[in-house]
Design a protein around this motif. Structure first.
Motif, short mmCIF file in Angstrom:
data_model
loop_
_atom_site.label_atom_id
_atom_site.label_comp_id
_atom_site.label_asym_id
_atom_site.label_seq_id
_atom_site.Cartn_x
_atom_site.Cartn_y
_atom_site.Cartn_z
N VAL A 1 0.21 -1.27 -0.33
CA VAL A 1 0.08 -0.13 0.12
C VAL A 1 1.00 1.41 -0.53
O VAL A 1 1.53 1.19 0.51
CB VAL A 1 -1.16 -0.07 1.77
CG1 VAL A 1 -1.83 1.80 1.41
CG2 VAL A 1 -1.60 -1.36 1.17
N VAL A 2 0.29 2.02 -1.01
CA VAL A 2 1.30 3.84 -1.00
C VAL A 2 0.57 4.54 -1.09
O VAL A 2 -0.76 4.59 -1.25
CB VAL A 2 2.22 3.43 -2.42
CG1 VAL A 2 2.87 4.61 -2.61
CG2 VAL A 2 3.18 2.76 -2.47
N PRO A 3 -0.19 5.48 -0.03
CA PRO A 3 -0.43 6.96 -0.27
C PRO A 3 -0.20 7.88 -1.20
O PRO A 3 0.90 8.09 -1.88
CB PRO A 3 0.18 7.85 1.08
CG PRO A 3 1.24 7.30 1.29
CD PRO A 3 2.24 6.11 1.08
N ARG A 4 -1.53 8.23 -1.93
CA ARG A 4 -1.41 8.87 -2.88
C ARG A 4 -1.14 10.04 -2.51
O ARG A 4 -1.24 11.04 -1.70
CB ARG A 4 -3.40 9.07 -2.92
CG ARG A 4 -3.46 9.71 -4.24
CD ARG A 4 -5.49 10.24 -4.20
NE ARG A 4 -5.75 11.01 -5.66
CZ ARG A 4 -6.74 10.21 -6.39
NH1 ARG A 4 -7.23 9.71 -6.17
NH2 ARG A 4 -6.47 10.98 -7.33
N VAL A 5 0.00 10.80 -3.57
CA VAL A 5 -0.08 11.90 -3.02
C VAL A 5 -0.09 13.62 -4.38
O VAL A 5 1.15 13.93 -4.89
CB VAL A 5 1.74 12.23 -3.66
CG1 VAL A 5 2.73 10.90 -2.90
CG2 VAL A 5 2.31 11.30 -4.96
N CYS A 6 -1.75 13.20 -4.60
CA CYS A 6 -2.37 14.42 -5.52
C CYS A 6 -3.53 14.34 -5.10
O CYS A 6 -4.06 13.06 -4.37
CB CYS A 6 -2.07 14.15 -6.54
SG CYS A 6 -3.21 12.57 -7.33
N PRO A 7 -4.69 15.21 -5.40
CA PRO A 7 -6.43 15.49 -5.15
C PRO A 7 -6.91 14.49 -5.53
O PRO A 7 -6.92 13.69 -6.47
CB PRO A 7 -5.81 16.71 -5.40
CG PRO A 7 -4.99 17.00 -6.17
CD PRO A 7 -3.72 16.26 -5.99
N VAL A 8 -8.02 14.68 -5.19
CA VAL A 8 -8.54 14.00 -5.56
C VAL A 8 -10.44 14.51 -6.88
O VAL A 8 -9.83 14.55 -8.11
CB VAL A 8 -9.98 13.12 -4.88
CG1 VAL A 8 -11.44 12.22 -5.28
CG2 VAL A 8 -9.07 12.34 -3.94
N VAL A 9 -10.40 15.83 -6.19
CA VAL A 9 -11.18 16.84 -6.78
C VAL A 9 -9.88 17.26 -6.92
O VAL A 9 -9.26 18.61 -5.41
CB VAL A 9 -12.52 17.61 -5.96
CG1 VAL A 9 -12.73 18.57 -6.33
CG2 VAL A 9 -13.16 16.33 -5.89
#
Length: 357
Positions: A57-65
């Motif tokens: 598992v790796v954290p997301r590093v950009c927005p969703v919206v």
């Protein structure tokens, strides 16, 4: 909860990922710096390393919206409530987007394409997706399963893909002009429609197509009624905030296998899937003809088989940000290999900002 606790111990401090994700997202909302994230030139530079990695598992590093919700510049058809739901869950369902009159030419075109393809499949054939073939059938049945490149060859579907009701929603979420990365019709036919195991699309698009950032989404236009019993789309809300790498290397010829039988890439381990489902639950995306499901390119989703006597057809359109055009993939199945145009658009004719109508 024993399985969950065991995963936390073995999964390299999963809880710390949640804190990182919240911090990164707050930073992104305040500065929007990730909107200018440049494409990695090497695997070492890639924030979403995959294919032969030990990470689960790796954290997301950009927005969703991609623009702050409620901003005066956040113009578009989606309400603040819909944007907030999409940001939190990774998807939202828009009801009654298209009327029966608007849907009829698309449904007629899909049924005609289905008839033409199935009529020309011989009993001994078992076609699947290849560089030159854009469709696959259900295993050993002759029944159409998926038809890729729909907007490239079918006028009614191409026209719908440019409709402002969905294009402007995509632009609003991604805060940019968009083009179509991929389109397809999934035919989940009565009695024989088989499912797809839980996966994320971004892992495949990132590894094999060179989509370097999560600035994309999928719009599903429902061409028939979608119910739980018919195997409607299942999503695990909240998982858009995590990237799930694939541990094995890209194998040659897997395109034909994965598009017909069982997905092997972009699929989390059973332990990780259990943790995600326990934490967030599973939602069914049900609806009627003319409804539209918008979901993030990194959201865990899947579906089960259709054992009912009713067909379930849907039109999938993947919109990608113009700022997120494909680059040379870092994890191809062979040096220099890129997937065919009906799987990933690179043709300048199509990789251009859509002018909605």
């Amino acid at each position: 909860m024993a399985c969950v606790q065991r995963f936390f111990v073995q999964g390299s401090a999963f809880k710390s990922y949640l804190k990182k994700i919240c911090l990164v997202q707050r930073c992104c909302q305040q500065t929007r710096l990730m909107s200018t994230l440049s494409a990695p030139k090497t695997i070492e530079e890639d924030p979403y390393k995959t294919r032969s990695t030990t990470a689960e598992v790796v954290p997301r590093v950009c927005p969703v919206v991609w623009r702050p919700i409620g901003s005066s510049e956040q113009n578009g058809p989606l309400t603040t409530q819909q944007l907030s739901e999409y940001d939190k869950k990774g998807y939202t369902i828009l009801r009654n987007v298209f009327s029966k009159e608007e849907m009829k030419p698309v449904i007629d075109e899909v049924n005609k394409a289905k008839h033409n393809i199935e009529s020309n499949v011989r009993d001994e054939e078992d076609p699947t997706i290849t560089v030159s073939n854009p469709f696959s059938t259900e295993p050993k049945s002759g029944k159409l399963r998926s038809l890729f490149g729909a907007h490239l060859h079918y006028k009614a579907m191409e026209k719908m893909s440019r409709n402002k009701k969905i294009v402007c929603a995509a632009k609003q979420i991604l805060d940019d002009d968009v083009y179509i990365h991929q389109s397809r019709v999934n035919f989940h036919q009565a009695f024989v429609g088989t499912g797809h195991n839980f996966h994320i699309d971004f892992e495949i698009f990132h590894a094999e197509d060179g989509m370097f950032n999560m600035r994309a989404l999928t719009a599903i236009v429902l061409l028939s009624r979608n119910t739980e019993a018919m195997g409607s789309l299942m999503v695990i809300p909240g998982t858009q905030n995590y990237f799930f790498p694939t541990k094995m290397e890209t194998s040659e010829g897997h395109l034909a296998k994965s598009s017909k039988y069982h997905l092997e890439y972009g699929v989390p381990s059973k332990d990780v899937l259990l943790e995600m489902a326990d934490r967030y639950g599973i939602d069914y995306c049900t609806g009627e003809v003319g409804d539209v499901v918008l979901f993030d390119i990194n959201l865990l989703h899947g579906n089960h088989s259709n054992l009912t006597p009713w067909d379930r057809f849907n039109y999938f359109i993947v919109y990608n940000s113009i700022a997120n055009k494909l680059v040379q993939p870092l994890y191809p199945s062979a040096p220099g290999y890129i997937r065919p145009e009906h799987m990933a658009s690179r043709d300048p004719k199509w990789v251009t900002a859509i002018q909605p109508h």
